[in-house]
Design a protein around this motif. Sequence first.
Motif, mmCIF file in Angstrom:
data_model
loop_
_atom_site.group_PDB
_atom_site.id
_atom_site.type_symbol
_atom_site.label_atom_id
_atom_site.label_comp_id
_atom_site.label_asym_id
_atom_site.label_seq_id
_atom_site.Cartn_x
_atom_site.Cartn_y
_atom_site.Cartn_z
ATOM 1 N N HIS B 20 59.145 44.852 -2.188
ATOM 2 C CA HIS B 20 59.193 44.207 -3.497
ATOM 3 C C HIS B 20 60.460 43.392 -3.674
ATOM 4 O O HIS B 20 60.912 43.168 -4.796
ATOM 5 C CB HIS B 20 59.083 45.261 -4.597
ATOM 6 N N ALA B 21 61.047 42.952 -2.560
ATOM 7 C CA ALA B 21 62.316 42.239 -2.623
ATOM 8 C C ALA B 21 62.238 41.039 -3.555
ATOM 9 O O ALA B 21 63.163 40.770 -4.326
ATOM 10 C CB ALA B 21 62.735 41.797 -1.233
ATOM 11 N N GLN B 22 61.103 40.331 -3.496
ATOM 12 C CA GLN B 22 61.014 39.106 -4.278
ATOM 13 C C GLN B 22 60.972 39.380 -5.772
ATOM 14 O O GLN B 22 61.642 38.710 -6.550
ATOM 15 C CB GLN B 22 59.790 38.304 -3.845
ATOM 16 N N VAL B 23 60.182 40.374 -6.163
ATOM 17 C CA VAL B 23 60.116 40.700 -7.589
ATOM 18 C C VAL B 23 61.481 41.186 -8.071
ATOM 19 O O VAL B 23 61.947 40.811 -9.147
ATOM 20 C CB VAL B 23 59.037 41.767 -7.853
ATOM 21 N N LEU B 24 62.151 41.987 -7.247
ATOM 22 C CA LEU B 24 63.467 42.479 -7.640
ATOM 23 C C LEU B 24 64.451 41.330 -7.790
ATOM 24 O O LEU B 24 65.253 41.308 -8.713
ATOM 25 C CB LEU B 24 63.971 43.492 -6.603
ATOM 26 N N SER B 25 64.378 40.352 -6.884
ATOM 27 C CA SER B 25 65.360 39.272 -6.964
ATOM 28 C C SER B 25 65.091 38.371 -8.168
ATOM 29 O O SER B 25 66.020 37.916 -8.814
ATOM 30 C CB SER B 25 65.390 38.464 -5.666
ATOM 31 N N PHE B 30 66.431 36.687 -13.677
ATOM 32 C CA PHE B 30 66.044 36.632 -15.086
ATOM 33 C C PHE B 30 67.126 37.281 -15.957
ATOM 34 O O PHE B 30 67.559 36.722 -16.967
ATOM 35 C CB PHE B 30 64.694 37.342 -15.258
ATOM 36 N N LEU B 31 67.598 38.450 -15.536
ATOM 37 C CA LEU B 31 68.638 39.150 -16.297
ATOM 38 C C LEU B 31 69.923 38.330 -16.330
ATOM 39 O O LEU B 31 70.615 38.261 -17.353
ATOM 40 C CB LEU B 31 68.893 40.534 -15.685
ATOM 41 N N LEU B 32 70.243 37.682 -15.204
ATOM 42 C CA LEU B 32 71.430 36.832 -15.152
ATOM 43 C C LEU B 32 71.308 35.695 -16.161
ATOM 44 O O LEU B 32 72.263 35.368 -16.869
ATOM 45 C CB LEU B 32 71.611 36.262 -13.739
ATOM 46 N N CYS B 33 70.105 35.086 -16.210
ATOM 47 C CA CYS B 33 69.881 33.995 -17.153
ATOM 48 C C CYS B 33 70.078 34.485 -18.583
ATOM 49 O O CYS B 33 70.736 33.829 -19.397
ATOM 50 C CB CYS B 33 68.475 33.417 -17.004
ATOM 51 N N LEU B 34 69.495 35.656 -18.876
ATOM 52 C CA LEU B 34 69.638 36.242 -20.215
ATOM 53 C C LEU B 34 71.119 36.439 -20.544
ATOM 54 O O LEU B 34 71.593 36.058 -21.619
ATOM 55 C CB LEU B 34 68.910 37.587 -20.294
ATOM 56 N N VAL B 280 54.969 36.822 -14.314
ATOM 57 C CA VAL B 280 55.437 37.039 -15.692
ATOM 58 C C VAL B 280 56.942 36.789 -15.770
ATOM 59 O O VAL B 280 57.421 36.061 -16.648
ATOM 60 C CB VAL B 280 55.102 38.476 -16.153
ATOM 61 N N LEU B 281 57.686 37.362 -14.822
ATOM 62 C CA LEU B 281 59.136 37.181 -14.826
ATOM 63 C C LEU B 281 59.495 35.707 -14.597
ATOM 64 O O LEU B 281 60.412 35.183 -15.223
ATOM 65 C CB LEU B 281 59.776 38.057 -13.742
ATOM 66 N N GLY B 282 58.758 35.054 -13.695
ATOM 67 C CA GLY B 282 59.012 33.637 -13.422
ATOM 68 C C GLY B 282 58.795 32.802 -14.668
ATOM 69 O O GLY B 282 59.609 31.919 -14.989
#
Lengths: 259, 334
Positions: B20-25, B30-34, B280-282
Amino acid sequence: MSAAALAQPHDSAAADVVPILSLHDIHKTFGSHQALRGVDLDIRPGECLGLIGDNAAGKSTLSKVIAGTYVPDEGAIKVDGRPAHYTNPLEARELNIEMVYQDLALCNHIDVVGNLFLGRELKRGPFLDQKRMLAEADRMLAALEIRIPRLTAKVENLSGGQRQAIAIARAASFQPRVLIMDEPTSALAVAEVEAVLELINRVKAKGVAVVLITHRMQDLFRVCDRIAVMYEGTKVAERMIEDTNLQELVDLVVGKGGH
Amino acid sequence: MATYTERQSGSWLADLVSEHAQVLSIALFFLLCLAFFSAMNPNFLTSGNLLNVVRQAAPILIVAVAMTLVIATSGIDLSVGSMVALINATVAIVIAAGVSWPIAIMLMLLMGALIGGVQGWFISYQGIPAFIVTLAGLSILRGAALFMTEGYSIPIRDAGGFFWLGRGEIVGLPVPALLAVLVAVLGFVVMRRTTYGRQVISVGSNMEAARRVGMPARRVLASVYVVAGIACAVAAILLAARLGSGSSNAAQGFELQVIAAVVLGGTALQGGKASMLGTVLGTMTIAVIGNGLILMHISPFFTQIVTGTIILVAIWMNTRLFDRRWRLGKRKTA
């Protein structure tokens, strides 16, 4: 076809048995290339038929015709003595004809269980029944003595031998009546080859007709009852295994059998 | 003397992380953007602004879920923006012509399915590359929208229930956002748990294998474009309901946002892989960046530059980093 006349079926006791599958005068052309030029072949229950021949002799094309992947241009197929017209692999599967493809036909992005049940997923209501498929897969692989550490691993992460083992397990585990294996042992390790040969003998005993395509001549003598030799899109010879030997088969394959 | 030992299996956590490396990254990104935007502007993290972000992200998310299916079959649908515009204009025209809005919605869903079906037929049964078919669709559908409206915006009047779809709230949450979440959950379940999802992945992974095991490979391939068409219709209806009008100029650059959201989420363009959670995250990342840049008073035109850059970097990471099956931490030596 004169080539067909050359074939000499050593019909012994087996001749009384109605063939599960009977091919008559099968032709298949790809563009200008005549892949099959009138092939007759009977496949009998409880028998292993070895299909040999040089590269591009038409072995794989013939096996794909049997499996419904290719529809022959001409010729007739009979199943249990009745004419059969299947035009795709699904219909062949419904007649219990299963095939292990040379390219394995696995989906690399799907896990081991998913590949074993590809096209006939077990369901509970509208959803996939992963739990039951996992349990069944465990049982299927154990029966063939195939060891794969993690059934939820994606197939792309497995070795060539493991992939081949999965393709074999997929074809062999759903009660086939005709089991076609195109080079099933080419990437297998010693123990796995033994397991496949054992498997062939075991399904034969259950009355399954096995068609084995292989370049490993020594394997033929361990499991096959009859050998058909292909040459340039025709069947040039057919021998009962007890009436032939390695040298004769090699001669037939390279085209020195025609005296 | 030979001693036989079993190979140790590595930790399941390492397997989980690498799978799940991609979803984690993307989650991390996303969190960084927030964090970045809330540091830059105190208004960013207010509930009013966040609700606005999810309301605006809803159409993108709905179509991105469908696009995930399309891309999982190693296809692409470039026509989604034009299709949204066409249906957006048509729904306004149809309601203006006196058709009641529930019937208009039904007609629009049917229209989306039909347009998607035509594109899917060309792609699957006629073997024309999806890129070409949907590029033609991009031009034809936008052209049809412009032709019908002559470029004017068409107002929708007296359809309270219809407007509720775009502007309404349920327990303080915007209706479009709730609908989008519903669609995403549906997409997640379908891809994870149903035969259809399995078929979509199989067709994208190895179409010939899917055919050989008896799956209706062509029909599945065509169907994902029907799904995309229906999703476009839903998005178009939500847009029309929010703005109270239909316009041929709606959803400009929409296809880029949608594709960016999907590839950013880790769905591979080569097919065979779909990550709904990633999508969704994207989508949320794209929406947050768009919103954050506006709050920072940066030119809205700049968002386009950022979106394009994100697509490029995401695909670059996709092909360069993740295909190599890199692992977090060191590989254990046997």
